[in-house]
Write a protein that holds these residues in place. Structure first.
Motif, PDB file in Angstrom:
ATOM      1  N   CYS A  44      -1.638 -30.015   3.848  1.00  0.00           N
ATOM      2  CA  CYS A  44      -1.464 -30.976   2.752  1.00  0.00           C
ATOM      3  C   CYS A  44      -0.293 -30.590   1.842  1.00  0.00           C
ATOM      4  CB  CYS A  44      -2.738 -31.084   1.915  1.00  0.00           C
ATOM      5  SG  CYS A  44      -4.044 -32.046   2.707  1.00  0.00           S
ATOM      6  N   VAL A  49       1.377 -37.526   0.813  1.00  0.00           N
ATOM      7  CA  VAL A  49       0.063 -38.029   0.385  1.00  0.00           C
ATOM      8  C   VAL A  49      -0.094 -39.462   0.887  1.00  0.00           C
ATOM      9  CG1 VAL A  49      -1.408 -38.581  -1.584  1.00  0.00           C
ATOM     10  CG2 VAL A  49       0.069 -36.568  -1.662  1.00  0.00           C
ATOM     11  N   TRP A  55      -7.008 -44.996   1.516  1.00  0.00           N
ATOM     12  CA  TRP A  55      -8.065 -44.073   1.105  1.00  0.00           C
ATOM     13  C   TRP A  55      -9.484 -44.545   1.421  1.00  0.00           C
ATOM     14  CZ3 TRP A  55      -8.023 -39.045  -0.488  1.00  0.00           C
ATOM     15  CH2 TRP A  55      -6.758 -38.473  -0.616  1.00  0.00           C
ATOM     16  N   TRP A 176      -4.988 -34.739   5.058  1.00  0.00           N
ATOM     17  CA  TRP A 176      -5.997 -34.964   4.022  1.00  0.00           C
ATOM     18  C   TRP A 176      -7.374 -35.190   4.633  1.00  0.00           C
ATOM     19  CZ3 TRP A 176      -5.983 -34.510  -1.192  1.00  0.00           C
ATOM     20  CH2 TRP A 176      -4.749 -34.220  -1.783  1.00  0.00           C
ATOM     21  N   LEU A 180     -10.387 -32.731   3.404  1.00  0.00           N
ATOM     22  CA  LEU A 180     -11.565 -33.295   2.743  1.00  0.00           C
ATOM     23  C   LEU A 180     -12.827 -33.103   3.576  1.00  0.00           C
ATOM     24  CD1 LEU A 180     -10.033 -36.623   1.358  1.00  0.00           C
ATOM     25  CD2 LEU A 180     -10.638 -34.565   0.059  1.00  0.00           C
TER      26      LEU A 180
END
Length: 283
Positions: A44, A49, A55, A176, A180
């Protein structure tokens, strides 16, 4: 490029073998979660991003892939590696293709239909259906869990397909996703087993268990990075198809490291799974 993607296939089959080699499935999953957190976090730092629009898909995929890994390690606890791995991997593209045909209005070429038939028939031979289901509860549970794993793979593949398109960066999305997923996976394993039990089991497994788990967490990052690199330099379909040769490598690994006998018929069936997936993806 071909050598790199084949190396990615070996890595993919290898991390699955590492997950099976760890005796306790929750320990395996938690250690892989730690690997995801560490290596995904480092990735990351250099990745873009993902765009805000991606998302919702990213969060959904994190939850799905956490469930996938828990199902996968459960399948390995009950079934043979050389059968669970190709069954989970082979079920997914067939389901994704069927969904695209039924709900997204896509049309299949003749060779894609032949590919689906190849995968389904080859998987039946590989796992020995229906004879295998009549043998024992443990075998049956492993195969059913493998199919459930394939269903989840197909689901998160569809979600990721939408997410990556709106992310602005496939590499950033993947980074990501792993970062996560790591803490969520650790938290779920801790809830299922309690933190003290996880620590005790990890200590009982020793350094080898920790290294296997962390390596299994690193390997998907490396394998995915190789495929992304290859897809930038060649056909996406060809790169994805070469990666599916991991099904053949899984048979070899099962024979060498888990003392699982691979007959000539099963070897041909594994090759049939790879050929079938190739036909589906090249369409």
């Amino acid at each position: 490029m071909v050598a790199a993607v084949l190396g990615s296939a070996v890595i993919h089959a290898g991390w699955n073998a590492a997950a099976k080699a760890i005796g306790n499935r929750l320990v395996a999953s938690a250690l892989m979660g730690a690997g995801y957190l560490i290596f995904g976090g480092l990735w990351c730092l250099v990745a873009v991003v993902p765009a805000a629009a991606s998302w919702p898909y990213l969060i959904t995929s994190v939850a799905l892939q956490t469930g996938y890994l828990l199902l996968l390690t459960a399948a390995y606890a009950h079934g043979e590696f050389r059968q669970v791995y190709p069954l989970a991997r082979g079920t997914a593209p067939v389901l994704v293709t069927a969904f695209s045909l039924g709900f997204l209005g896509e049309r299949l070429a003749v060779w894609q239909l032949v590919g689906i038939a190849f995968v389904v028939g080859s998987l039946a031979v590989l796992v020995g259906l229906p004879r295998r289901f009549a043998r024992g509860k443990g075998s049956r549970a492993g195969l059913l869990l493998a199919v459930a794993t394939g269903v989840v793979i197909a689901t998160y593949s569809l979600v990721d397909g939408l997410g990556v398109r709106s992310s602005g960066s496939a590499a950033g999305y993947a980074a990501w996703l792993m970062m996560l997923q790591g803490p969520l996976l650790i938290a779920v394993c801790a809830l299922l087993a309690r933190p003290r039990q996880l620590v005790a089991w990890t200590r009982a497994g020793g350094v080898r268990t920790v290294l296997l788990g962390l390596a299994a967490g690193l390997a998907p990052t490396v394998a995915h990075a190789i495929v992304l690199w290859a897809q930038d330099r060649a056909s996406r379909a060809i790169a994805s198809t070469l990666r599916e040769s991991s099904v053949l490598f899984a048979g070899v690994i099962g024979t060498l490291f888990f003392a699982e006998r691979l007959s000539p018929r099963q070897l041909m069936a594994a090759a049939g799974v790879v050929a079938g997936i190739a036909l589906i993806q090249l369409g």
